[in-house]
Motif scaffolding. Structure first.
Motif, PDB file in Angstrom:
ATOM      1  N   LEU A  12       0.861  -1.177   0.000  1.00  0.00           N
ATOM      2  CA  LEU A  12       0.000   0.000   0.000  1.00  0.00           C
ATOM      3  C   LEU A  12       0.898   1.227   0.000  1.00  0.00           C
ATOM      4  N   TYR A  13       0.645   2.131  -0.922  1.00  0.00           N
ATOM      5  CA  TYR A  13       1.486   3.304  -1.157  1.00  0.00           C
ATOM      6  C   TYR A  13       0.825   4.521  -0.520  1.00  0.00           C
ATOM      7  N   VAL A  14       1.539   5.187   0.370  1.00  0.00           N
ATOM      8  CA  VAL A  14       1.034   6.390   1.012  1.00  0.00           C
ATOM      9  C   VAL A  14       1.801   7.577   0.439  1.00  0.00           C
ATOM     10  N   ASN A  15       1.103   8.415  -0.317  1.00  0.00           N
ATOM     11  CA  ASN A  15       1.695   9.602  -0.919  1.00  0.00           C
ATOM     12  C   ASN A  15       1.697  10.731   0.108  1.00  0.00           C
ATOM     13  N   CYS A  16       2.883  11.215   0.464  1.00  0.00           N
ATOM     14  CA  CYS A  16       3.027  12.235   1.507  1.00  0.00           C
ATOM     15  C   CYS A  16       3.531  13.546   0.906  1.00  0.00           C
ATOM     16  N   LEU A  74       2.391   3.502  11.320  1.00  0.00           N
ATOM     17  CA  LEU A  74       2.235   2.213  10.644  1.00  0.00           C
ATOM     18  C   LEU A  74       3.349   1.243  11.014  1.00  0.00           C
ATOM     19  N   GLY A  75       4.485   1.782  11.417  1.00  0.00           N
ATOM     20  CA  GLY A  75       5.611   0.937  11.791  1.00  0.00           C
ATOM     21  C   GLY A  75       5.561   0.397  13.213  1.00  0.00           C
ATOM     22  N   GLU A  76       4.618   0.871  14.032  1.00  0.00           N
ATOM     23  CA  GLU A  76       4.506   0.410  15.419  1.00  0.00           C
ATOM     24  C   GLU A  76       4.377  -1.111  15.466  1.00  0.00           C
ATOM     25  N   GLY A  77       5.360  -1.762  16.045  1.00  0.00           N
ATOM     26  CA  GLY A  77       5.325  -3.216  16.164  1.00  0.00           C
ATOM     27  C   GLY A  77       5.671  -3.953  14.882  1.00  0.00           C
ATOM     28  N   GLY A  78       6.053  -3.202  13.857  1.00  0.00           N
ATOM     29  CA  GLY A  78       6.395  -3.807  12.571  1.00  0.00           C
ATOM     30  C   GLY A  78       7.895  -3.810  12.333  1.00  0.00           C
ATOM     31  N   LYS A  79       8.270  -3.715  11.068  1.00  0.00           N
ATOM     32  CA  LYS A  79       9.686  -3.790  10.712  1.00  0.00           C
ATOM     33  C   LYS A  79       9.992  -2.799   9.598  1.00  0.00           C
ATOM     34  N   LEU A 116       8.009  -0.378   4.760  1.00  0.00           N
ATOM     35  CA  LEU A 116       7.951  -1.008   6.074  1.00  0.00           C
ATOM     36  C   LEU A 116       6.860  -2.065   6.059  1.00  0.00           C
ATOM     37  N   LYS A 117       6.988  -3.004   6.987  1.00  0.00           N
ATOM     38  CA  LYS A 117       5.930  -3.994   7.212  1.00  0.00           C
ATOM     39  C   LYS A 117       5.295  -3.654   8.536  1.00  0.00           C
ATOM     40  N   ASP A 118       3.965  -3.577   8.553  1.00  0.00           N
ATOM     41  CA  ASP A 118       3.301  -3.271   9.811  1.00  0.00           C
ATOM     42  C   ASP A 118       3.203  -4.528  10.673  1.00  0.00           C
ATOM     43  N   LYS A 119       2.639  -4.387  11.848  1.00  0.00           N
ATOM     44  CA  LYS A 119       2.573  -5.501  12.797  1.00  0.00           C
ATOM     45  C   LYS A 119       1.699  -6.655  12.314  1.00  0.00           C
ATOM     46  N   ILE A 122       1.513  -6.453   6.566  1.00  0.00           N
ATOM     47  CA  ILE A 122       1.228  -5.735   5.320  1.00  0.00           C
ATOM     48  C   ILE A 122       2.372  -4.775   5.023  1.00  0.00           C
ATOM     49  N   SER A 123       2.798  -4.739   3.766  1.00  0.00           N
ATOM     50  CA  SER A 123       3.867  -3.845   3.326  1.00  0.00           C
ATOM     51  C   SER A 123       3.290  -2.494   2.926  1.00  0.00           C
ATOM     52  N   TRP A 124       3.964  -1.453   3.370  1.00  0.00           N
ATOM     53  CA  TRP A 124       3.577  -0.078   3.070  1.00  0.00           C
ATOM     54  C   TRP A 124       4.763   0.643   2.461  1.00  0.00           C
ATOM     55  N   GLN A 125       4.503   1.510   1.503  1.00  0.00           N
ATOM     56  CA  GLN A 125       5.499   2.424   0.973  1.00  0.00           C
ATOM     57  C   GLN A 125       5.103   3.822   1.452  1.00  0.00           C
ATOM     58  N   ILE A 126       5.943   4.430   2.254  1.00  0.00           N
ATOM     59  CA  ILE A 126       5.686   5.770   2.778  1.00  0.00           C
ATOM     60  C   ILE A 126       6.578   6.719   1.977  1.00  0.00           C
ATOM     61  N   ILE A 127       5.993   7.323   0.951  1.00  0.00           N
ATOM     62  CA  ILE A 127       6.779   8.014  -0.066  1.00  0.00           C
ATOM     63  C   ILE A 127       6.350   9.474  -0.208  1.00  0.00           C
ATOM     64  N   PRO A 128       7.313  10.399  -0.113  1.00  0.00           N
ATOM     65  CA  PRO A 128       6.968  11.802  -0.360  1.00  0.00           C
ATOM     66  C   PRO A 128       6.739  12.041  -1.853  1.00  0.00           C
ATOM     67  N   SER A 129       5.820  12.930  -2.167  1.00  0.00           N
ATOM     68  CA  SER A 129       5.537  13.237  -3.572  1.00  0.00           C
ATOM     69  C   SER A 129       6.767  13.819  -4.270  1.00  0.00           C
ATOM     70  N   LEU A 130       7.705  14.329  -3.501  1.00  0.00           N
ATOM     71  CA  LEU A 130       8.958  14.854  -4.054  1.00  0.00           C
ATOM     72  C   LEU A 130       9.765  13.759  -4.765  1.00  0.00           C
ATOM     73  N   LEU A 131       9.715  12.539  -4.247  1.00  0.00           N
ATOM     74  CA  LEU A 131      10.564  11.458  -4.761  1.00  0.00           C
ATOM     75  C   LEU A 131      10.355  11.198  -6.260  1.00  0.00           C
TER      76      LEU A 131
END
Length: 144
Positions: free
Chosen positions: A64-68, A81-86, A93-96, A99-108
């Motif tokens: 899941l991609y989170v556009n920041c 989202l990283g609480e208890g994850g990796k 990151l993987k949440d607890k 589930i895999s998340w991409q925490i990505i700034p729109s700048l990237l």
């Protein structure tokens, strides 16, 4: 019901996961809750969390991609989202719940798609050294 709805298979934590995600995202709501499935919405996207048992588990093949827009948003979602994850490389990151998340700034993607390939490559190389994305360091690498 939406035409398409991501369907997330959990062992037995569907409701717990749905409540966690709806607490993290500001534009979120919990839907119907039953022992088998829980519906919820995040940022206008409907999801169904299903208690299907341990037969299947999540992999990075789906994320899941989170556009920041700001570093503050990156920091917030990374921490929550990283609480208890990796933590993983390059803004993943993987949440607890696994589930895999991409925490990505729109700048990237803006820096990476620059017509100046040398500058874009410097930004890519900087990102490859990161776990959580640092927008200032990306911009600094891009600017040289």
């Amino acid at each position: 019901m939406n035409k398409l709805t991501p369907f997330l298979w959990f062992n037995d934590q569907a409701e717990e996961a749905a409540r966690f995600y709806t607490a993290v995202f500001k534009n979120a709501k919990l839907g119907e809750v039953s022992p088998m499935a829980t519906s919820f919405e995040l940022e206008g996207v409907g999801f169904t969390a299903f208690n299907g048992g341990p037969r299947f588990s999540f992999t990075e093949a789906i994320s899941l991609y989170v556009n920041c827009e700001t570093q503050g948003e990156v920091d917030y979602y990374w921490e929550r989202l990283g609480e208890g994850g990796k933590e993983q490389q390059c803004g993943w990151l993987k949440d607890k719940f696994g589930i895999s998340w991409q925490i990505i700034p729109s700048l990237l993607p803006k820096l990476f798609s620059s017509p100046d390939r040398e500058r874009a490559n410097r930004a890519v190389q900087a990102m490859l050294q990161m776990t959580k994305i640092d927008m200032a360091k990306l911009q600094e690498a891009y600017d040289g």
